[in-house]
Design a protein around this motif. Structure first.
Motif, mmCIF file in Angstrom:
data_model
loop_
_atom_site.group_PDB
_atom_site.id
_atom_site.type_symbol
_atom_site.label_atom_id
_atom_site.label_comp_id
_atom_site.label_asym_id
_atom_site.label_seq_id
_atom_site.Cartn_x
_atom_site.Cartn_y
_atom_site.Cartn_z
ATOM 1 N N ALA A 23 21.716 24.320 -77.013
ATOM 2 C CA ALA A 23 23.082 23.769 -77.025
ATOM 3 C C ALA A 23 23.425 23.163 -75.669
ATOM 4 C CB ALA A 23 24.076 24.867 -77.386
ATOM 5 N N LEU A 24 22.952 23.782 -74.597
ATOM 6 C CA LEU A 24 23.237 23.251 -73.260
ATOM 7 C C LEU A 24 22.480 21.942 -73.021
ATOM 8 C CD1 LEU A 24 23.251 26.439 -71.003
ATOM 9 C CD2 LEU A 24 25.129 25.378 -72.280
ATOM 10 N N LEU A 25 21.265 21.859 -73.505
ATOM 11 C CA LEU A 25 20.502 20.620 -73.359
ATOM 12 C C LEU A 25 21.182 19.479 -74.110
ATOM 13 C CD1 LEU A 25 16.884 22.031 -73.718
ATOM 14 C CD2 LEU A 25 17.929 21.106 -71.643
ATOM 15 N N ASP A 26 21.764 19.793 -75.273
ATOM 16 C CA ASP A 26 22.498 18.774 -76.025
ATOM 17 C C ASP A 26 23.756 18.340 -75.279
ATOM 18 O OD1 ASP A 26 20.664 18.788 -78.059
ATOM 19 O OD2 ASP A 26 21.816 20.160 -79.343
ATOM 20 N N ALA A 27 24.406 19.296 -74.594
ATOM 21 C CA ALA A 27 25.664 19.001 -73.905
ATOM 22 C C ALA A 27 25.445 18.357 -72.535
ATOM 23 C CB ALA A 27 26.473 20.293 -73.731
ATOM 24 N N LYS A 28 24.246 18.465 -72.001
ATOM 25 C CA LYS A 28 23.980 18.031 -70.628
ATOM 26 C C LYS A 28 24.199 16.528 -70.440
ATOM 27 C CE LYS A 28 20.423 18.506 -67.030
ATOM 28 N NZ LYS A 28 20.202 17.127 -66.591
ATOM 29 N N GLY A 29 23.714 15.728 -71.340
ATOM 30 C CA GLY A 29 23.867 14.283 -71.199
ATOM 31 C C GLY A 29 23.304 13.792 -69.879
ATOM 32 N N THR A 30 24.106 13.046 -69.133
ATOM 33 C CA THR A 30 23.669 12.508 -67.840
ATOM 34 C C THR A 30 24.056 13.406 -66.669
ATOM 35 O OG1 THR A 30 25.723 11.229 -67.639
ATOM 36 C CG2 THR A 30 23.836 10.150 -68.697
ATOM 37 N N THR A 31 24.644 14.569 -66.952
ATOM 38 C CA THR A 31 25.041 15.495 -65.884
ATOM 39 C C THR A 31 23.803 16.016 -65.165
ATOM 40 O OG1 THR A 31 26.954 16.203 -67.192
ATOM 41 C CG2 THR A 31 26.284 17.620 -65.364
ATOM 42 N N THR A 32 23.841 16.018 -63.843
ATOM 43 C CA THR A 32 22.716 16.545 -63.072
ATOM 44 C C THR A 32 23.065 17.921 -62.527
ATOM 45 O OG1 THR A 32 23.522 15.327 -61.130
ATOM 46 C CG2 THR A 32 21.793 14.298 -62.447
ATOM 47 N N ILE A 33 22.032 18.772 -62.427
ATOM 48 C CA ILE A 33 22.241 20.187 -62.098
ATOM 49 C C ILE A 33 21.311 20.603 -60.969
ATOM 50 C CG2 ILE A 33 22.030 22.544 -62.977
ATOM 51 C CD1 ILE A 33 22.737 21.363 -65.769
ATOM 52 N N SER A 34 21.903 21.218 -59.947
ATOM 53 C CA SER A 34 21.138 21.779 -58.836
ATOM 54 C C SER A 34 21.315 23.292 -58.814
ATOM 55 C CB SER A 34 21.622 21.210 -57.492
ATOM 56 O OG SER A 34 21.511 19.810 -57.448
ATOM 57 N N LEU A 117 26.647 19.485 -60.868
ATOM 58 C CA LEU A 117 26.954 20.912 -60.961
ATOM 59 C C LEU A 117 26.007 21.673 -60.057
ATOM 60 C CD1 LEU A 117 27.276 21.329 -64.854
ATOM 61 C CD2 LEU A 117 29.054 20.653 -63.227
ATOM 62 N N LEU A 118 26.531 22.684 -59.377
ATOM 63 C CA LEU A 118 25.701 23.533 -58.532
ATOM 64 C C LEU A 118 25.781 24.968 -59.028
ATOM 65 C CD1 LEU A 118 27.112 21.311 -56.309
ATOM 66 C CD2 LEU A 118 25.317 22.406 -54.951
#
Length: 304
Positions: A23-34, A117-118
């Motif tokens: 579900a998180l992978l579907d919601a991630k879209g173009t958001t980048t995460i560190s 997001l961090l």
């Protein structure tokens, strides 16, 4: 507890199991995460944490960074071998006078990461599960009005399944209930596992020492409001415990952070020494420790 805090807790509390990876992978879209791990002499645990994140979350985590905070062991080599990008704390923004403390490492990580997001994870965790990361990211990835998420959990102490978090119960929780009752719904206000939007984290100061978690919670409440804050039950947190003497120093730094927020007196404007006692052949001898803390300004102003 205030009625509005009870309502907030029901609305903004969840469990790590509520946020499955697909579900998180579907919601991630173009958001980048560190994901950032501050580490000082944590060779026994940091490699396992890094390896688990690399193995389980390759499509979710874009950047995995260990900030080496002057380790004297091979923490940096272990983290690098496990797959993290490792950066020495004092090599970041080298024109600034280096300061001490966990908060310094976290603040400097904002200058060398790029994620929208961090996620901050302590590097001394044992029995680490990657649901710590996915749980913290769930509210942020699925609700744009959430700016900051704190982890909560049970903290075993010895043979007991609870009882860890002595500074939380004896210092932080009474201070919060007395002066910031809006934050009284946080189960673990000093938790070292939390995540936030860069747009929020770069707009608040970071206390350089052990007051960083309390300072962020208070300042983000002022910046964003309670409804932009959330908490996620991560289950169980296992780590090594500090001595009572060491906890006294941590408590002193947390009290300084609270005092600064209450009075407006900036941290770093004076030195605080804590007198403790140890028994020797001569009786109880005083031992003094410098427990002063400083504060870094919002990163947005430094990088602009």
């Amino acid at each position: 507890m205030l009625p509005e805090v009870l309502a907030w807790s029901g609305r903004r509390s969840s469990s790590a199991s509520d946020w499955p990876l697909p579900a998180l992978l579907d919601a991630k879209g173009t958001t980048t995460i560190s994901v950032v791990l501050p580490a000082r002499n944590e060779r026994e645990t940091v490699g396992e944490i890094v390896a688990a994140i690399r193995r389980d979350l390759p499509g979710l985590v874009d950047e995995l960074v260990v900030i080496d905070s002057r380790s004297t062991d091979d923490t940096a080599a272990v983290a690098l071998k496990a797959g993290a990008t490792v950066i020495a704390q004092d090599e970041i923004l080298p024109d600034l006078k280096p300061l001490d403390g966990k908060g310094e490492a976290l603040w400097k990580s904002l200058a060398v990461t790029s994620g929208d997001l961090l996620v901050f994870i302590d590097s001394d965790l044992r029995e680490f599960e990657t649901s710590f990361v996915t749980g913290l990211l769930g509210p942020l990835l699925t609700d744009p009005t959430v700016a900051y998420v704190k982890g909560c959990y049970d903290r075993p102490f010895g043979a007991e399944q609870t009882g860890g978090g002595r500074v939380t119960e004896l210092v932080a929780r009474p201070l919060i209930n007395l002066h910031w009752p809006e934050l009284a719904g946080f189960v673990q206000p000093l938790s070292g596992e939390y995540a936030g939007r860069r747009t929020a984290l770069e707009r608040v100061p970071f206390v350089t020492g052990y007051g960083v978690e309390l300072g962020l919670l208070i300042d983000l409440l002022g910046l964003c409001g309670l409804d932009a804050l959330a908490q996620v039950d991560l289950g169980r947190r296992v780590h090594s415990h500090q001595s009572t003497e060491a906890l006294g120093g941590m408590a002193a730094q947390i009290m300084q952070t609270a005092w600064s927020r209450l009075t407006g007196v900036p941290l770093g404007s004076g030195q605080m020494r804590l007198t403790q006692f140890r028994r020797s052949a001569l009786g109880h001898e005083p031992v003094e420790h410098d427990v002063s803390v400083a504060q870094r300004p919002p990163m947005a102003g430094v990088l602009s």
